[in-house]
Design a protein around this motif. Structure first.
Motif, PDB file in Angstrom:
ATOM      1  N   ASP A  35     -66.409   5.032   5.689  1.00 43.14           N
ATOM      2  CA  ASP A  35     -66.216   3.878   6.572  1.00 43.14           C
ATOM      3  C   ASP A  35     -67.407   3.700   7.507  1.00 43.14           C
ATOM      4  N   LEU A  36     -67.982   4.808   7.981  1.00 45.22           N
ATOM      5  CA  LEU A  36     -69.157   4.718   8.842  1.00 45.22           C
ATOM      6  C   LEU A  36     -70.340   4.108   8.095  1.00 45.22           C
ATOM      7  N   LEU A  41     -73.868  -1.314   6.753  1.00 42.43           N
ATOM      8  CA  LEU A  41     -74.371  -2.146   5.674  1.00 42.43           C
ATOM      9  C   LEU A  41     -74.237  -3.627   5.992  1.00 42.43           C
ATOM     10  N   GLY A  42     -74.789  -4.457   5.107  1.00 43.13           N
ATOM     11  CA  GLY A  42     -74.630  -5.899   5.241  1.00 43.13           C
ATOM     12  C   GLY A  42     -75.955  -6.626   5.372  1.00 43.13           C
ATOM     13  N   TYR A  43     -76.066  -7.735   4.708  1.00 41.77           N
ATOM     14  CA  TYR A  43     -77.261  -8.566   4.763  1.00 41.77           C
ATOM     15  C   TYR A  43     -77.442  -9.121   6.168  1.00 41.77           C
ATOM     16  N   GLY A  44     -78.652  -8.904   6.754  1.00 41.62           N
ATOM     17  CA  GLY A  44     -78.923  -9.406   8.097  1.00 41.62           C
ATOM     18  C   GLY A  44     -78.879  -8.354   9.186  1.00 41.62           C
ATOM     19  N   ARG A  45     -78.685  -7.074   8.800  1.00 43.07           N
ATOM     20  CA  ARG A  45     -78.667  -6.013   9.803  1.00 43.07           C
ATOM     21  C   ARG A  45     -80.075  -5.709  10.298  1.00 43.07           C
ATOM     22  N   GLY A  46     -80.171  -5.066  11.474  1.00 47.85           N
ATOM     23  CA  GLY A  46     -81.448  -4.767  12.102  1.00 47.85           C
ATOM     24  C   GLY A  46     -81.998  -3.409  11.705  1.00 47.85           C
ATOM     25  N   ASN A  47     -83.138  -3.042  12.307  1.00 48.59           N
ATOM     26  CA  ASN A  47     -83.850  -1.822  11.926  1.00 48.59           C
ATOM     27  C   ASN A  47     -83.139  -0.536  12.348  1.00 48.59           C
ATOM     28  N   ARG A  48     -82.280  -0.619  13.379  1.00 49.46           N
ATOM     29  CA  ARG A  48     -81.632   0.623  13.804  1.00 49.46           C
ATOM     30  C   ARG A  48     -80.766   1.205  12.685  1.00 49.46           C
ATOM     31  N   MET A  49     -80.218   0.336  11.829  1.00 47.20           N
ATOM     32  CA  MET A  49     -79.390   0.831  10.741  1.00 47.20           C
ATOM     33  C   MET A  49     -80.196   1.699   9.775  1.00 47.20           C
ATOM     34  N   LYS A  50     -81.536   1.511   9.782  1.00 50.58           N
ATOM     35  CA  LYS A  50     -82.397   2.345   8.948  1.00 50.58           C
ATOM     36  C   LYS A  50     -82.657   3.704   9.612  1.00 50.58           C
ATOM     37  N   ASN A 174     -66.432  -5.655  -2.149  1.00 49.85           N
ATOM     38  CA  ASN A 174     -67.362  -4.529  -2.130  1.00 49.85           C
ATOM     39  C   ASN A 174     -68.626  -4.800  -2.950  1.00 49.85           C
ATOM     40  N   GLU A 175     -68.552  -5.748  -3.854  1.00 47.67           N
ATOM     41  CA  GLU A 175     -69.725  -6.125  -4.648  1.00 47.67           C
ATOM     42  C   GLU A 175     -70.618  -7.122  -3.916  1.00 47.67           C
ATOM     43  N   SER A 176     -70.135  -7.643  -2.797  1.00 44.03           N
ATOM     44  CA  SER A 176     -70.862  -8.678  -2.053  1.00 44.03           C
ATOM     45  C   SER A 176     -71.637  -8.077  -0.887  1.00 44.03           C
ATOM     46  N   GLU A 177     -72.884  -8.477  -0.718  1.00 40.98           N
ATOM     47  CA  GLU A 177     -73.695  -8.006   0.415  1.00 40.98           C
ATOM     48  C   GLU A 177     -73.196  -8.545   1.747  1.00 40.98           C
ATOM     49  N   SER A 327     -79.569  -9.648  13.075  1.00 40.33           N
ATOM     50  CA  SER A 327     -79.480 -11.107  12.972  1.00 40.33           C
ATOM     51  C   SER A 327     -78.043 -11.550  12.765  1.00 40.33           C
ATOM     52  N   VAL A 328     -77.305 -10.756  11.991  1.00 42.57           N
ATOM     53  CA  VAL A 328     -75.904 -11.054  11.685  1.00 42.57           C
ATOM     54  C   VAL A 328     -75.144  -9.735  11.592  1.00 42.57           C
ATOM     55  N   VAL A 329     -73.969  -9.655  12.228  1.00 42.15           N
ATOM     56  CA  VAL A 329     -73.164  -8.428  12.156  1.00 42.15           C
ATOM     57  C   VAL A 329     -71.829  -8.658  11.460  1.00 42.15           C
ATOM     58  N   ILE A 330     -71.581  -9.852  10.990  1.00 39.72           N
ATOM     59  CA  ILE A 330     -70.255 -10.193  10.466  1.00 39.72           C
ATOM     60  C   ILE A 330     -69.847  -9.308   9.284  1.00 39.72           C
ATOM     61  N   PRO A 331     -70.724  -9.067   8.283  1.00 39.32           N
ATOM     62  CA  PRO A 331     -70.297  -8.177   7.187  1.00 39.32           C
ATOM     63  C   PRO A 331     -69.900  -6.783   7.670  1.00 39.32           C
ATOM     64  N   ALA A 332     -70.657  -6.230   8.606  1.00 37.02           N
ATOM     65  CA  ALA A 332     -70.347  -4.899   9.130  1.00 37.02           C
ATOM     66  C   ALA A 332     -69.056  -4.894   9.937  1.00 37.02           C
ATOM     67  N   ALA A 333     -68.689  -6.044  10.477  1.00 40.79           N
ATOM     68  CA  ALA A 333     -67.487  -6.127  11.313  1.00 40.79           C
ATOM     69  C   ALA A 333     -66.206  -5.963  10.507  1.00 40.79           C
ATOM     70  N   THR A 334     -66.276  -6.102   9.173  1.00 42.03           N
ATOM     71  CA  THR A 334     -65.056  -5.992   8.375  1.00 42.03           C
ATOM     72  C   THR A 334     -64.411  -4.618   8.534  1.00 42.03           C
ATOM     73  N   VAL A 335     -65.201  -3.564   8.457  1.00 41.73           N
ATOM     74  CA  VAL A 335     -64.618  -2.231   8.575  1.00 41.73           C
ATOM     75  C   VAL A 335     -64.181  -1.954  10.010  1.00 41.73           C
TER      76      VAL A 335
END
Length: 373
Positions: A35-36, A41-50, A174-177, A327-335
Motif C-alpha cells: 500500500d505504501l 505511484l501515479g503519473y504526475g508525481r514529483g521528484n521526492r517519490m524517487k 491497477n493497469e492504469s497509471e 503536479s498531480v496527486v489524485i492517482p496516489a490518493a486512491t490508496v
C-alpha cells in the motif's frame, strides 16, 4: 480506538500510533508496504517519490507477527531528511504558510511546511493498511478509483457498473497509471496532465471515489450526532491534505425525493435496496449497501510559476517561492482514501463488538450477522 500521527516531513521518521487495537490480529508487513508503494505511484508525481522508498517498521504492540493489545507503534523512516535551512518569510498562496504563521508566530515559514506536508499520509496509509487487514476478518474490503483529473471525469453512472464486478475493475485500475479503471478515460486523463499540468508547469486537482463492500447494517450510532459514521467520514477525509469536499452517495441532489430515495426489496430472505443513492449510510448508521464516498482534491499549492505574495517581515510584494512538489496527486490518493475509510470501519467494529481479542470479536460479530465463515 484512537489513532495519532507525528513526525516532520524532513525529520528522521514519521510515526503512527493505534491505541486499543485488539490482540491476536495477524499483521502482514508486506501488505502494508504494498500500500505504501501505491501511495508513491501515479503519473504526475514529483521528484521526492524517487528519493523515498517507504517501508514500515512496527516497534511496539506486535509479537511474532500478532498484535498483543498494547498500543501499536508504526515508524516510516525518511530518506529526504534535509529541511530547507535558509529562513523563509514569503508565504505560498493556498498553502498553510500564512495561516499557521498568524496563529503560531514562529518567523520561519519552513517550520509549518514540516507538518502541513502530505508526507504524514504515509503513516495514515500504513495505519489504514492495518485496518484493511482487520476488516479482512469480517469479509469487508475498501477500494478506490480515480473519478476525475482536471476537466476529465468519469460519468457517475459508470460507477454503478464498477459495483457489479469489483474484481475486474480493480484489475483494470491497477493497469492504469492514473488509477482509473476505464481505459478510454485513463488516456484522456494522462493527456490532461501532460498538456495542462506538466507543459504549463502548474498543478491539477480532481476526485476519487471510494467504496466499502460487504458492510453489514447497523454499524455506527445516531446517539452522538458528531460521532456518526458519516460525521467521521467528514472528519477523517477532510483531514487529508488538499481535500476540499466529501460527498456520500449519489451526487445529483437536483432530482426529486421520489427518485432519490432507495426503495426496499427482499433478496434471498435479506432486506436490500433496489439502488444505492444513499451511499450505504442513513441516519449515521450503515444500511447494508456499499458505502460510497467521493473526495474532491484541490490542485497542489506549490507552483513552478509562482503567484504574487508578500514578505511577512518587510511587507514588500514578492513572488511565492517554489518548493519541490507534485503536479498531480489524485492517482496516489486512491490508496489514502481507501485506507482512511478502513480506519473508520475498524473503529466502528471495535466500538460495537469490543477490543479484547480478534477471535472473540469475530464470534460476537458473526453471532449477530450470521456465521458465513
Amino acid at each position: 480506538m484512537q489513532v495519532n500521527i507525528a513526525g516532520d516531513s524532513h525529520g528522521s521518521q514519521m510515526i503512527g500510533l493505534i491505541e486499543e487495537i485488539p490482540a491476536g490480529l495477524k499483521i502482514d508487513i508486506e501488505k502494508i508496504n504494498t500500500d505504501l508503494r501505491r501511495r508513491q505511484l501515479g503519473y504526475g508525481r514529483g521528484n521526492r517519490m524517487k528519493l523515498e522508498k517507504d517501508e514500515v517498521i512496527i516497534v511496539s504492540g506486535l509479537w511474532e507477527g500478532i498484535t498483543t493489545g498494547a498500543p501499536l507503534v508504526l515508524i516510516i523512516n525518511n530518506k529526504a531528511k534535509n529541511p530547507i535551512k535558509e529562513e523563509r518569510h514569503i508565504p505560498r498562496p493556498g498553502h498553510g504558510d500564512y495561516s499557521c504563521w498568524y496563529k503560531y508566530r514562529l518567523d520561519d515559514l519552513n517550520i509549518y511546511t514540516e507538518r502541513n506536508s502530505a508526507r504524514w499520509t504515509s503513516v495514515l496509509t500504513a495505519i489504514g493498511s492495518v485496518a484493511k487487514q482487520f476488516l479482512e476478518n469480517f469479509d469487508i474490503t475498501t477500494t478506490s478509483f480515480v473519478k476525475s483529473i482536471g476537466k476529465v471525469s468519469v460519468e457517475e453512472e459508470r460507477f454503478e457498473e464498477i459495483q457489479k464486478d469489483f474484481t475486474y475493475y480493480i484489475q483494470k485500475r491497477n493497469e492504469s497509471e492514473v488509477q482509473c479503471p476505464f481505459e478510454d478515460i485513463s488516456v484522456k486523463m494522462m493527456e490532461e496532465i501532460k498538456e495542462n499540468a506538466l507543459k504549463k508547469a502548474t498543478t491539477l486537482g480532481g476526485s476519487v471515489t471510494t467504496f466499502a463492500t460487504n458492510v453489514k447494517p447497523g454499524l455506527g450510532s445516531y446517539a452522538d450526532v458528531l460521532n456518526r459514521v458519516d460525521s467521521k467520514i467528514g472528519k477523517y477525509f477532510m483531514s487529508i491534505p488538499s481535500v476540499k469536499g466529501v460527498f456520500i452517495g449519489k451526487e445529483d441532489v437536483s432530482i426529486p425525493g421520489s427518485e432519490f430515495q432507495d426503495p426496499f426489496k427482499v433478496e434471498n430472505s435479506d432486506i436490500r435496496r433496489t439502488k444505492n443513492f444513499a451511499g450505504g449510510i442513513e441516519a449515521g448508521i450503515t444500511n447494508g449497501e456499499n458505502i460510497m464516498v467521493t473526495t474532491y482534491f484541490k490542485p497542489i499549492s506549490t507552483l513552478a510559476n509562482p503567484l504574487p505574495s508578500v514578505d511577512l517581515k518587510t511587507k514588500e510584494p514578492k513572488e511565492a517561492p517554489y518548493i519541490r512538489s507534485d503536479s498531480v496527486v489524485i492517482p496516489a490518493a486512491t490508496v489514502i482514501t481507501e485506507c482512511t475509510l478502513a480506519i473508520i470501519l475498524m473503529e466502528e467494529i471495535i466500538d460495537g463488538f469490543g477490543n479484547d481479542n480478534i477471535e472473540l470479536i469475530k464470534d460476537r460479530y458473526f453471532k449477530k450477522y450470521g456465521d458465513i465463515r
